[in-house]
Design an enzyme around this catalytic site. Structure first.
Site, PDB file in Angstrom:
ATOM      1  N   ASP A  74     -18.916  64.940   8.980  1.00 17.67           N
ATOM      2  CA  ASP A  74     -19.169  65.092  10.556  1.00 17.67           C
ATOM      3  C   ASP A  74     -18.056  64.803  11.166  1.00 17.67           C
ATOM      4  OD1 ASP A  74     -19.567  62.381  10.175  1.00 17.67           O
ATOM      5  OD2 ASP A  74     -21.582  62.516  10.261  1.00 17.67           O
ATOM      6  N   ASP A  76     -16.193  63.070  14.632  1.00 17.13           N
ATOM      7  CA  ASP A  76     -16.366  62.093  15.911  1.00 17.13           C
ATOM      8  C   ASP A  76     -15.170  62.565  16.707  1.00 17.13           C
ATOM      9  OD1 ASP A  76     -18.635  60.754  15.173  1.00 17.13           O
ATOM     10  OD2 ASP A  76     -17.436  59.595  13.621  1.00 17.13           O
ATOM     11  N   ASP A 150     -12.613  49.350  12.524  1.00 12.86           N
ATOM     12  CA  ASP A 150     -12.636  48.158  11.499  1.00 12.86           C
ATOM     13  C   ASP A 150     -11.500  48.147  10.589  1.00 12.86           C
ATOM     14  OD1 ASP A 150     -13.692  50.773  10.620  1.00 12.86           O
ATOM     15  OD2 ASP A 150     -15.476  49.883   9.858  1.00 12.86           O
TER      16      ASP A 150
HETATM   17  P1  ATP Z   1     -18.562  58.029   6.968  1.00 11.06           P
HETATM   18  O1  ATP Z   1     -17.548  58.946   6.130  1.00 11.06           O
HETATM   19  O2  ATP Z   1     -19.444  57.590   5.993  1.00 11.06           O
HETATM   20  O3  ATP Z   1     -19.247  58.854   7.821  1.00 11.06           O
HETATM   21  P2  ATP Z   1     -16.943  56.557   8.767  1.00 11.06           P
HETATM   22  O4  ATP Z   1     -15.872  55.479   8.529  1.00 11.06           O
HETATM   23  O5  ATP Z   1     -16.831  57.693   9.644  1.00 11.06           O
HETATM   24  O6  ATP Z   1     -17.724  56.854   7.436  1.00 11.06           O
HETATM   25  P3  ATP Z   1     -19.194  56.148  10.705  1.00 11.06           P
HETATM   26  O7  ATP Z   1     -20.168  55.283  10.649  1.00 11.06           O
HETATM   27  O8  ATP Z   1     -19.126  57.435  10.898  1.00 11.06           O
HETATM   28  O9  ATP Z   1     -18.248  55.911   9.553  1.00 11.06           O
HETATM   29  O10 ATP Z   1     -18.123  55.798  11.625  1.00 11.06           O
HETATM   30  C1  ATP Z   1     -17.266  56.360  12.496  1.00 11.06           C
HETATM   31  C2  ATP Z   1     -15.732  55.478  12.797  1.00 11.06           C
HETATM   32  O11 ATP Z   1     -16.405  54.500  14.019  1.00 11.06           O
HETATM   33  C3  ATP Z   1     -15.127  54.911  11.846  1.00 11.06           C
HETATM   34  O12 ATP Z   1     -14.428  55.593  11.031  1.00 11.06           O
HETATM   35  C4  ATP Z   1     -14.613  53.452  12.558  1.00 11.06           C
HETATM   36  O13 ATP Z   1     -13.396  54.056  13.145  1.00 11.06           O
HETATM   37  C5  ATP Z   1     -15.679  53.328  13.554  1.00 11.06           C
HETATM   38  N1  ATP Z   1     -16.612  52.245  13.135  1.00 11.06           N
HETATM   39  C6  ATP Z   1     -17.920  52.332  12.535  1.00 11.06           C
HETATM   40  N2  ATP Z   1     -18.578  51.533  12.292  1.00 11.06           N
HETATM   41  C7  ATP Z   1     -17.564  50.281  12.881  1.00 11.06           C
HETATM   42  C8  ATP Z   1     -17.550  48.839  12.572  1.00 11.06           C
HETATM   43  N3  ATP Z   1     -18.670  48.242  12.313  1.00 11.06           N
HETATM   44  N4  ATP Z   1     -16.777  48.437  13.317  1.00 11.06           N
HETATM   45  C9  ATP Z   1     -15.563  49.058  13.665  1.00 11.06           C
HETATM   46  N5  ATP Z   1     -15.432  50.190  13.637  1.00 11.06           N
HETATM   47  C10 ATP Z   1     -16.345  51.238  13.169  1.00 11.06           C
HETATM   48 MG    MG Z   2     -18.483  59.236   9.969  1.00 18.89          MG
END
Ligand code: ATP
Ligand code: MG
Length: 450
Positions: A74, A76, A150
Protein backbone atom coordinates in the site's frame (compact mmCIF):
# COMPACT_ATOMS: atom_id res chain seq x y z
CA UNK A 1 31.80 18.09 -0.64
CA UNK A 2 32.13 14.89 -2.60
CA UNK A 3 34.64 13.60 -0.07
CA UNK A 4 32.23 14.45 2.69
CA UNK A 5 29.42 12.53 1.02
CA UNK A 6 31.75 9.67 0.32
CA UNK A 7 32.82 9.34 3.91
CA UNK A 8 29.24 9.68 5.05
CA UNK A 9 28.08 6.87 2.81
CA UNK A 10 30.94 4.46 3.24
CA UNK A 11 32.59 5.18 6.53
CA UNK A 12 29.70 5.45 8.93
CA UNK A 13 30.64 2.85 11.46
CA UNK A 14 28.00 0.84 13.24
CA UNK A 15 28.69 2.75 16.41
CA UNK A 16 27.89 5.98 14.59
CA UNK A 17 26.06 8.46 16.77
CA UNK A 18 22.42 9.23 16.16
CA UNK A 19 21.80 10.11 12.55
CA UNK A 20 21.63 13.82 12.17
CA UNK A 21 19.48 15.31 9.49
CA UNK A 22 21.02 16.73 6.33
CA UNK A 23 18.89 16.66 3.26
CA UNK A 24 20.14 14.82 0.20
CA UNK A 25 18.20 14.88 -3.02
CA UNK A 26 18.71 11.65 -4.84
CA UNK A 27 18.11 11.30 -8.56
CA UNK A 28 16.44 8.42 -10.35
CA UNK A 29 19.78 7.09 -11.65
CA UNK A 30 20.72 6.30 -8.05
CA UNK A 31 17.43 5.11 -6.57
CA UNK A 32 15.83 3.60 -9.68
CA UNK A 33 12.17 4.51 -9.05
CA UNK A 34 10.55 5.69 -12.27
CA UNK A 35 7.15 7.26 -11.85
CA UNK A 36 5.50 4.38 -13.76
CA UNK A 37 6.55 2.06 -10.91
CA UNK A 38 4.31 3.96 -8.51
CA UNK A 39 0.61 3.05 -8.41
CA UNK A 40 -1.48 5.42 -10.47
CA UNK A 41 -3.63 6.23 -7.43
CA UNK A 42 -0.56 7.35 -5.45
CA UNK A 43 0.66 9.38 -8.39
CA UNK A 44 -2.69 11.05 -8.92
CA UNK A 45 -3.02 11.85 -5.20
CA UNK A 46 0.34 13.64 -5.22
CA UNK A 47 -0.50 15.46 -8.45
CA UNK A 48 -3.87 16.69 -7.16
CA UNK A 49 -2.37 17.97 -3.90
CA UNK A 50 0.50 19.66 -5.70
CA UNK A 51 -1.92 21.29 -8.15
CA UNK A 52 -3.79 22.71 -5.17
CA UNK A 53 -0.54 24.34 -4.03
CA UNK A 54 0.61 21.79 -1.46
CA UNK A 55 3.68 19.62 -1.10
CA UNK A 56 3.00 15.91 -1.50
CA UNK A 57 5.26 12.85 -1.54
CA UNK A 58 5.04 9.09 -1.49
CA UNK A 59 6.65 8.21 1.83
CA UNK A 60 7.77 5.38 4.08
CA UNK A 61 7.48 1.69 3.32
CA UNK A 62 6.41 2.10 -0.31
CA UNK A 63 9.53 4.08 -1.28
CA UNK A 64 11.73 1.67 0.64
CA UNK A 65 10.13 -1.35 -1.01
CA UNK A 66 10.33 0.13 -4.52
CA UNK A 67 14.06 0.77 -4.12
CA UNK A 68 14.50 -2.78 -2.80
CA UNK A 69 12.60 -4.15 -5.81
CA UNK A 70 9.51 -5.23 -3.85
CA UNK A 71 5.99 -4.34 -4.99
CA UNK A 72 4.50 -2.18 -2.18
CA UNK A 73 1.38 -3.47 -0.45
CA UNK A 74 0.00 0.00 0.00
CA UNK A 75 0.99 3.62 -0.32
CA UNK A 76 1.30 6.37 2.23
CA UNK A 77 1.40 10.01 1.20
CA UNK A 78 2.90 12.82 3.29
CA UNK A 79 1.84 16.40 2.73
CA UNK A 80 1.98 19.88 4.24
CA UNK A 81 -1.77 20.22 3.71
CA UNK A 82 -3.90 19.89 6.85
CA UNK A 83 -6.47 17.07 6.96
CA UNK A 84 -9.25 19.56 6.15
CA UNK A 85 -7.30 20.86 3.17
CA UNK A 86 -6.72 17.30 1.93
CA UNK A 87 -10.41 16.52 2.37
CA UNK A 88 -11.27 19.55 0.21
CA UNK A 89 -9.16 18.24 -2.70
CA UNK A 90 -10.67 14.73 -2.92
CA UNK A 91 -14.33 14.00 -3.24
CA UNK A 92 -13.89 10.39 -2.13
CA UNK A 93 -12.01 10.89 1.11
CA UNK A 94 -12.64 10.91 4.83
CA UNK A 95 -10.79 11.94 7.94
CA UNK A 96 -10.01 9.13 10.35
CA UNK A 97 -8.30 8.86 13.71
CA UNK A 98 -8.73 11.02 16.74
CA UNK A 99 -5.26 11.18 18.22
CA UNK A 100 -3.57 12.15 15.01
CA UNK A 101 -5.94 12.73 12.13
CA UNK A 102 -5.13 11.27 8.76
CA UNK A 103 -7.17 11.21 5.57
CA UNK A 104 -8.15 8.13 3.61
CA UNK A 105 -8.38 8.90 -0.10
CA UNK A 106 -10.20 6.33 -2.21
CA UNK A 107 -9.31 5.65 -5.84
CA UNK A 108 -11.26 2.70 -7.19
CA UNK A 109 -10.31 -0.27 -5.02
CA UNK A 110 -7.22 1.47 -3.67
CA UNK A 111 -7.17 3.48 -0.45
CA UNK A 112 -4.29 5.82 0.25
CA UNK A 113 -3.35 7.10 3.64
CA UNK A 114 -2.55 10.79 3.50
CA UNK A 115 -0.93 12.29 6.58
CA UNK A 116 0.14 15.81 7.38
CA UNK A 117 3.83 16.28 8.29
CA UNK A 118 4.26 15.80 12.02
CA UNK A 119 6.31 18.00 14.30
CA UNK A 120 9.22 16.82 16.40
CA UNK A 121 8.51 15.80 19.98
CA UNK A 122 8.97 18.57 22.53
CA UNK A 123 8.49 19.05 26.25
CA UNK A 124 4.71 19.08 25.77
CA UNK A 125 4.64 15.55 24.36
CA UNK A 126 2.61 13.36 26.70
CA UNK A 127 4.42 10.18 27.78
CA UNK A 128 3.73 7.40 30.24
CA UNK A 129 6.06 6.59 33.14
CA UNK A 130 8.23 4.39 30.90
CA UNK A 131 8.72 7.16 28.35
CA UNK A 132 6.16 5.78 25.90
CA UNK A 133 4.57 8.52 23.82
CA UNK A 134 0.85 8.67 24.48
CA UNK A 135 -0.33 11.71 22.61
CA UNK A 136 1.02 14.10 20.05
CA UNK A 137 -0.87 15.98 17.42
CA UNK A 138 1.25 18.86 16.26
CA UNK A 139 1.89 19.45 12.60
CA UNK A 140 5.37 20.25 11.38
CA UNK A 141 7.55 20.40 8.28
CA UNK A 142 9.06 17.64 6.18
CA UNK A 143 12.41 17.56 8.03
CA UNK A 144 10.63 17.23 11.37
CA UNK A 145 8.38 14.56 9.93
CA UNK A 146 11.45 12.62 8.75
CA UNK A 147 13.06 12.78 12.19
CA UNK A 148 9.92 11.25 13.73
CA UNK A 149 10.09 8.11 11.61
CA UNK A 150 11.72 4.99 12.98
CA UNK A 151 14.44 3.75 10.61
CA UNK A 152 16.50 5.64 8.06
CA UNK A 153 15.15 3.44 5.23
CA UNK A 154 11.62 4.50 6.22
CA UNK A 155 12.28 8.24 6.04
CA UNK A 156 12.38 8.61 2.26
CA UNK A 157 10.09 10.99 0.36
CA UNK A 158 9.52 10.41 -3.34
CA UNK A 159 8.07 13.07 -5.59
CA UNK A 160 6.51 11.45 -8.69
CA UNK A 161 6.59 14.78 -10.54
CA UNK A 162 10.38 15.16 -10.35
CA UNK A 163 11.31 11.51 -9.65
CA UNK A 164 13.52 12.77 -6.83
CA UNK A 165 13.92 11.03 -3.46
CA UNK A 166 14.41 13.38 -0.51
CA UNK A 167 16.57 11.58 2.00
CA UNK A 168 17.33 13.23 5.36
CA UNK A 169 19.02 10.33 7.14
CA UNK A 170 21.07 8.47 4.50
CA UNK A 171 18.32 5.92 4.09
CA UNK A 172 19.10 5.15 0.45
CA UNK A 173 22.73 4.34 1.26
CA UNK A 174 21.68 2.23 4.25
CA UNK A 175 19.23 0.32 2.10
CA UNK A 176 21.80 -0.28 -0.59
CA UNK A 177 24.24 -1.47 2.06
CA UNK A 178 21.51 -3.64 3.56
CA UNK A 179 21.61 -2.11 7.02
CA UNK A 180 18.68 -1.24 9.23
CA UNK A 181 19.65 1.86 11.17
CA UNK A 182 17.58 3.83 13.65
CA UNK A 183 16.98 7.53 13.33
CA UNK A 184 18.17 8.98 16.62
CA UNK A 185 19.29 7.10 19.70
CA UNK A 186 17.81 3.56 19.61
CA UNK A 187 17.18 3.29 23.38
CA UNK A 188 15.25 6.54 23.43
CA UNK A 189 13.29 5.53 20.35
CA UNK A 190 12.41 2.14 21.88
CA UNK A 191 11.26 3.81 25.08
CA UNK A 192 9.00 6.16 23.08
CA UNK A 193 7.49 3.18 21.28
CA UNK A 194 8.56 -0.38 22.16
CA UNK A 195 6.83 -1.76 19.05
CA UNK A 196 9.83 -0.46 17.12
CA UNK A 197 11.76 -3.48 18.43
CA UNK A 198 9.30 -5.77 16.71
CA UNK A 199 9.31 -3.62 13.59
CA UNK A 200 13.11 -3.76 13.43
CA UNK A 201 13.05 -7.54 13.34
CA UNK A 202 10.12 -7.72 10.95
CA UNK A 203 11.55 -5.24 8.44
CA UNK A 204 15.01 -6.79 8.56
CA UNK A 205 13.47 -10.20 7.78
CA UNK A 206 11.30 -8.80 5.01
CA UNK A 207 14.09 -6.87 3.30
CA UNK A 208 17.02 -9.16 4.14
CA UNK A 209 18.74 -6.41 6.12
CA UNK A 210 21.27 -6.69 8.92
CA UNK A 211 20.40 -4.88 12.12
CA UNK A 212 22.89 -2.19 12.97
CA UNK A 213 24.44 -3.32 16.30
CA UNK A 214 23.12 -0.17 17.95
CA UNK A 215 19.62 -1.25 16.88
CA UNK A 216 19.94 -4.87 18.03
CA UNK A 217 22.00 -4.45 21.20
CA UNK A 218 19.37 -2.89 23.50
CA UNK A 219 16.52 -5.20 22.46
CA UNK A 220 17.24 -8.04 24.87
CA UNK A 221 17.23 -5.82 27.93
CA UNK A 222 14.37 -3.60 26.76
CA UNK A 223 12.08 -6.36 25.50
CA UNK A 224 9.99 -6.23 28.65
CA UNK A 225 8.73 -2.77 27.65
CA UNK A 226 6.52 -4.59 25.14
CA UNK A 227 4.27 -5.38 28.10
CA UNK A 228 3.04 -1.78 28.14
CA UNK A 229 1.93 -1.82 24.53
CA UNK A 230 -1.84 -1.94 23.96
CA UNK A 231 -2.97 -5.41 22.87
CA UNK A 232 -4.62 -4.27 19.63
CA UNK A 233 -1.40 -2.65 18.42
CA UNK A 234 0.65 -5.72 19.24
CA UNK A 235 -1.86 -7.90 17.44
CA UNK A 236 -1.63 -5.76 14.28
CA UNK A 237 2.15 -5.90 14.28
CA UNK A 238 2.19 -9.65 14.94
CA UNK A 239 -0.23 -10.21 12.07
CA UNK A 240 2.00 -8.16 9.79
CA UNK A 241 4.97 -10.24 10.87
CA UNK A 242 3.23 -13.58 10.52
CA UNK A 243 1.66 -12.74 7.15
CA UNK A 244 4.73 -11.05 5.68
CA UNK A 245 5.76 -14.08 3.64
CA UNK A 246 8.92 -14.18 5.79
CA UNK A 247 7.47 -15.46 9.03
CA UNK A 248 9.96 -18.30 9.53
CA UNK A 249 12.88 -15.96 9.09
CA UNK A 250 11.27 -13.32 11.31
CA UNK A 251 10.58 -15.81 14.10
CA UNK A 252 14.18 -17.02 14.05
CA UNK A 253 15.36 -13.44 14.20
CA UNK A 254 12.98 -12.64 17.07
CA UNK A 255 14.58 -15.43 19.00
CA UNK A 256 18.08 -14.30 18.18
CA UNK A 257 17.20 -10.78 19.28
CA UNK A 258 15.76 -12.08 22.58
CA UNK A 259 12.31 -10.76 21.73
CA UNK A 260 10.32 -13.96 21.78
CA UNK A 261 9.24 -13.83 25.39
CA UNK A 262 5.82 -12.54 26.24
CA UNK A 263 4.62 -12.03 22.68
CA UNK A 264 2.91 -15.32 22.11
CA UNK A 265 3.26 -18.69 23.81
CA UNK A 266 4.44 -19.72 20.37
CA UNK A 267 7.57 -17.74 20.89
CA UNK A 268 7.69 -18.18 24.60
CA UNK A 269 7.33 -21.84 25.38
CA UNK A 270 6.76 -23.73 22.19
CA UNK A 271 9.93 -22.85 20.38
CA UNK A 272 11.79 -24.38 23.27
CA UNK A 273 9.96 -27.69 22.91
CA UNK A 274 11.02 -29.97 20.08
CA UNK A 275 7.56 -31.14 19.03
CA UNK A 276 5.86 -27.78 19.33
CA UNK A 277 8.65 -26.11 17.43
CA UNK A 278 8.39 -28.48 14.51
CA UNK A 279 4.63 -27.99 14.37
CA UNK A 280 4.83 -24.20 14.49
CA UNK A 281 7.61 -23.99 11.94
CA UNK A 282 5.68 -26.23 9.55
CA UNK A 283 2.65 -23.99 9.97
CA UNK A 284 4.71 -20.86 9.36
CA UNK A 285 6.41 -22.40 6.33
CA UNK A 286 3.07 -23.18 4.73
CA UNK A 287 1.85 -19.68 5.59
CA UNK A 288 4.92 -18.16 3.93
CA UNK A 289 4.32 -20.28 0.84
CA UNK A 290 0.69 -19.21 0.65
CA UNK A 291 1.58 -15.54 1.01
CA UNK A 292 4.19 -15.78 -1.70
CA UNK A 293 1.74 -17.57 -3.99
CA UNK A 294 -0.81 -14.80 -3.38
CA UNK A 295 -3.32 -17.17 -1.75
CA UNK A 296 -5.79 -16.19 0.95
CA UNK A 297 -4.95 -16.75 4.60
CA UNK A 298 -7.01 -17.15 7.68
CA UNK A 299 -5.70 -15.65 10.92
CA UNK A 300 -7.85 -18.17 12.80
CA UNK A 301 -6.03 -21.12 11.29
CA UNK A 302 -2.62 -19.66 11.97
CA UNK A 303 -3.39 -18.77 15.58
CA UNK A 304 -4.91 -22.20 16.09
CA UNK A 305 -1.56 -23.71 15.11
CA UNK A 306 0.49 -21.29 17.19
CA UNK A 307 -1.46 -22.01 20.34
CA UNK A 308 -2.18 -25.71 19.86
CA UNK A 309 0.59 -27.07 22.00
CA UNK A 310 -0.52 -24.79 24.82
CA UNK A 311 -3.98 -26.26 24.54
CA UNK A 312 -2.58 -29.79 24.41
CA UNK A 313 -0.51 -29.28 27.55
CA UNK A 314 -3.43 -27.72 29.39
CA UNK A 315 -5.80 -30.47 28.22
CA UNK A 316 -3.43 -33.27 29.19
CA UNK A 317 -2.98 -31.74 32.64
CA UNK A 318 -6.72 -31.56 33.16
CA UNK A 319 -7.20 -35.17 32.11
CA UNK A 320 -4.41 -36.22 34.42
CA UNK A 321 -6.41 -34.57 37.22
CA UNK A 322 -9.35 -36.77 36.30
CA UNK A 323 -11.44 -34.34 34.24
CA UNK A 324 -13.61 -35.77 31.48
CA UNK A 325 -11.99 -35.53 28.07
CA UNK A 326 -14.27 -33.29 25.97
CA UNK A 327 -15.31 -30.79 28.65
CA UNK A 328 -11.64 -30.63 29.62
CA UNK A 329 -10.68 -29.75 26.06
CA UNK A 330 -13.22 -26.90 25.99
CA UNK A 331 -11.96 -25.60 29.33
CA UNK A 332 -8.38 -25.78 28.06
CA UNK A 333 -9.29 -23.89 24.86
CA UNK A 334 -10.96 -21.10 26.83
CA UNK A 335 -8.14 -20.80 29.30
CA UNK A 336 -5.47 -20.57 26.60
CA UNK A 337 -7.48 -17.99 24.64
CA UNK A 338 -8.17 -15.95 27.78
CA UNK A 339 -4.47 -15.75 28.54
CA UNK A 340 -3.84 -14.57 24.98
CA UNK A 341 -6.63 -12.00 25.13
CA UNK A 342 -4.63 -10.10 27.72
CA UNK A 343 -1.73 -9.73 25.29
CA UNK A 344 -3.29 -9.95 21.87
CA UNK A 345 -6.64 -8.55 20.83
CA UNK A 346 -7.92 -11.66 19.09
CA UNK A 347 -11.35 -10.72 17.80
CA UNK A 348 -14.41 -12.73 18.70
CA UNK A 349 -14.74 -14.02 15.16
CA UNK A 350 -11.13 -15.17 14.98
CA UNK A 351 -11.49 -16.82 18.41
CA UNK A 352 -14.55 -18.67 17.07
CA UNK A 353 -12.58 -19.94 14.07
CA UNK A 354 -9.73 -21.08 16.30
CA UNK A 355 -12.04 -23.02 18.60
CA UNK A 356 -13.84 -24.70 15.69
CA UNK A 357 -10.54 -26.05 14.41
CA UNK A 358 -9.42 -27.29 17.82
CA UNK A 359 -12.77 -28.84 18.70
CA UNK A 360 -12.72 -30.89 15.49
CA UNK A 361 -9.45 -32.61 16.38
CA UNK A 362 -10.68 -35.33 18.75
CA UNK A 363 -13.59 -35.95 16.41
CA UNK A 364 -11.17 -37.19 13.75
CA UNK A 365 -10.49 -40.13 16.03
CA UNK A 366 -13.92 -41.56 15.26
CA UNK A 367 -13.86 -43.43 12.02
CA UNK A 368 -16.95 -45.57 12.43
CA UNK A 369 -20.66 -45.34 11.74
CA UNK A 370 -22.19 -42.08 10.53
CA UNK A 371 -19.71 -39.74 12.25
CA UNK A 372 -17.18 -39.39 9.39
CA UNK A 373 -20.00 -38.54 6.95
CA UNK A 374 -21.29 -35.84 9.27
CA UNK A 375 -17.83 -34.46 9.97
CA UNK A 376 -16.97 -34.07 6.30
CA UNK A 377 -20.04 -31.85 5.85
CA UNK A 378 -18.90 -29.41 8.55
CA UNK A 379 -18.09 -25.94 7.21
CA UNK A 380 -14.72 -26.00 8.99
CA UNK A 381 -13.85 -29.54 7.93
CA UNK A 382 -11.17 -28.52 5.44
CA UNK A 383 -9.34 -26.29 7.92
CA UNK A 384 -9.67 -28.99 10.59
CA UNK A 385 -8.28 -31.61 8.25
CA UNK A 386 -5.33 -29.43 7.17
CA UNK A 387 -4.60 -28.93 10.84
CA UNK A 388 -4.75 -32.68 11.46
CA UNK A 389 -2.33 -33.29 8.58
CA UNK A 390 0.07 -30.78 10.08
CA UNK A 391 -0.09 -32.56 13.45
CA UNK A 392 0.77 -35.80 11.71
CA UNK A 393 3.61 -34.22 9.75
CA UNK A 394 5.11 -32.78 12.91
CA UNK A 395 5.11 -36.20 14.57
CA UNK A 396 2.52 -35.37 17.21
CA UNK A 397 0.13 -38.08 16.01
CA UNK A 398 0.41 -41.14 13.79
CA UNK A 399 0.25 -40.26 10.10
CA UNK A 400 -2.19 -43.11 9.67
CA UNK A 401 -5.13 -41.02 10.99
CA UNK A 402 -4.48 -38.14 8.60
CA UNK A 403 -3.94 -40.55 5.69
CA UNK A 404 -7.25 -42.20 6.48
CA UNK A 405 -9.10 -38.89 6.31
CA UNK A 406 -7.37 -37.98 3.06
CA UNK A 407 -8.47 -41.30 1.56
CA UNK A 408 -11.99 -40.96 2.94
CA UNK A 409 -12.38 -37.54 1.31
CA UNK A 410 -11.15 -38.81 -2.04
CA UNK A 411 -13.12 -42.06 -2.06
CA UNK A 412 -16.51 -42.61 -3.72
CA UNK A 413 -19.55 -44.02 -1.90
CA UNK A 414 -18.55 -47.71 -1.75
CA UNK A 415 -14.91 -46.73 -1.18
CA UNK A 416 -15.87 -44.73 1.90
CA UNK A 417 -17.99 -47.58 3.17
CA UNK A 418 -15.00 -49.92 2.87
CA UNK A 419 -12.74 -47.57 4.81
CA UNK A 420 -14.97 -47.37 7.88
CA UNK A 421 -13.44 -49.01 10.88
CA UNK A 422 -15.89 -51.22 12.77
CA UNK A 423 -16.80 -49.57 16.06
CA UNK A 424 -15.65 -51.68 18.96
CA UNK A 425 -16.32 -49.46 21.89
CA UNK A 426 -13.93 -46.79 23.15
CA UNK A 427 -10.59 -47.18 21.46
CA UNK A 428 -7.26 -46.64 23.04
CA UNK A 429 -4.87 -44.95 20.76
CA UNK A 430 -1.28 -44.31 21.48
CA UNK A 431 -0.34 -40.74 21.09
CA UNK A 432 2.79 -38.80 21.63
CA UNK A 433 2.61 -35.72 23.74
CA UNK A 434 5.36 -33.24 24.14
CA UNK A 435 7.66 -33.45 27.07
CA UNK A 436 7.13 -30.99 29.87
CA UNK A 437 10.69 -29.80 30.16
CA UNK A 438 13.00 -28.63 27.39
CA UNK A 439 15.54 -31.26 26.54
CA UNK A 440 13.54 -34.06 28.13
CA UNK A 441 12.81 -36.99 25.85
CA UNK A 442 9.37 -37.30 24.34
CA UNK A 443 6.91 -39.18 26.49
CA UNK A 444 4.17 -41.40 25.21
CA UNK A 445 0.80 -40.97 26.81
CA UNK A 446 -2.38 -42.93 26.36
CA UNK A 447 -5.50 -41.04 25.58
CA UNK A 448 -8.99 -42.34 25.12
CA UNK A 449 -10.91 -41.24 22.08
CA UNK A 450 -14.46 -40.45 23.07
P1 ATP B 1 5.03 -2.43 5.74
O1 ATP B 1 5.73 -2.70 4.47
O2 ATP B 1 4.90 -3.65 6.54
O3 ATP B 1 3.74 -1.69 5.58
P2 ATP B 1 5.94 0.07 6.77
O4 ATP B 1 7.29 0.56 7.16
O5 ATP B 1 5.29 0.72 5.60
O6 ATP B 1 6.03 -1.50 6.57
P3 ATP B 1 3.69 1.01 8.23
O7 ATP B 1 3.15 0.55 9.53
O8 ATP B 1 2.85 0.94 7.01
O9 ATP B 1 5.03 0.19 8.02
O10 ATP B 1 4.22 2.49 8.47
C1 ATP B 1 4.44 3.42 7.44
C2 ATP B 1 5.57 4.37 7.81
O11 ATP B 1 5.26 5.07 9.01
C3 ATP B 1 6.90 3.67 8.09
O12 ATP B 1 7.64 3.43 6.93
C4 ATP B 1 7.58 4.68 9.01
O13 ATP B 1 8.12 5.75 8.27
C5 ATP B 1 6.42 5.22 9.82
N1 ATP B 1 6.22 4.45 11.05
C6 ATP B 1 5.43 3.38 11.24
N2 ATP B 1 5.48 2.92 12.49
C7 ATP B 1 6.33 3.73 13.14
C8 ATP B 1 6.80 3.80 14.49
N3 ATP B 1 6.41 2.91 15.40
N4 ATP B 1 7.66 4.78 14.80
C9 ATP B 1 8.07 5.68 13.87
N5 ATP B 1 7.67 5.66 12.61
C10 ATP B 1 6.81 4.71 12.23
MG1 MG C 1 3.23 0.38 4.91
Amino acid sequence: MIRKLFSRVFKRGSAAPAATSSLATIAVAQHGIHREHVSSAARRTCEALQKAGHKAYVVGGAVRDLIAGIVPKDYDIATDATPDQVRAVFRRSRIIGRRFQIVHVMFGAETLEVSTFRAAHDVDTVKDEHGRVLRDNVWGNMAEDAARRDFTVNALYYDPATEIVHDYHHGVADLQQKTLRMIGEPRTRYREDPVRMLRAVRLAAKLGLTLDPAVSAPIREMAELMENVPAARLFDEMLKLLFSGHAVNAVHRLREAGLHHGLLPLLDVILEQPLGEKFVLLALESTDERVRAGKTLSPGYLFATLLWHEVLANWEARKARGEISMPALYEAMDEVLDIQAEKLAITRRVAGDIKDIWALQPRFEKRAGKTPYRLIEQPRFRAGYDFLALRAESGEIETEVADWWRDFQNADGPGREALLIPDSGPKKRRRRVRSKKPGETVQIAEITAD
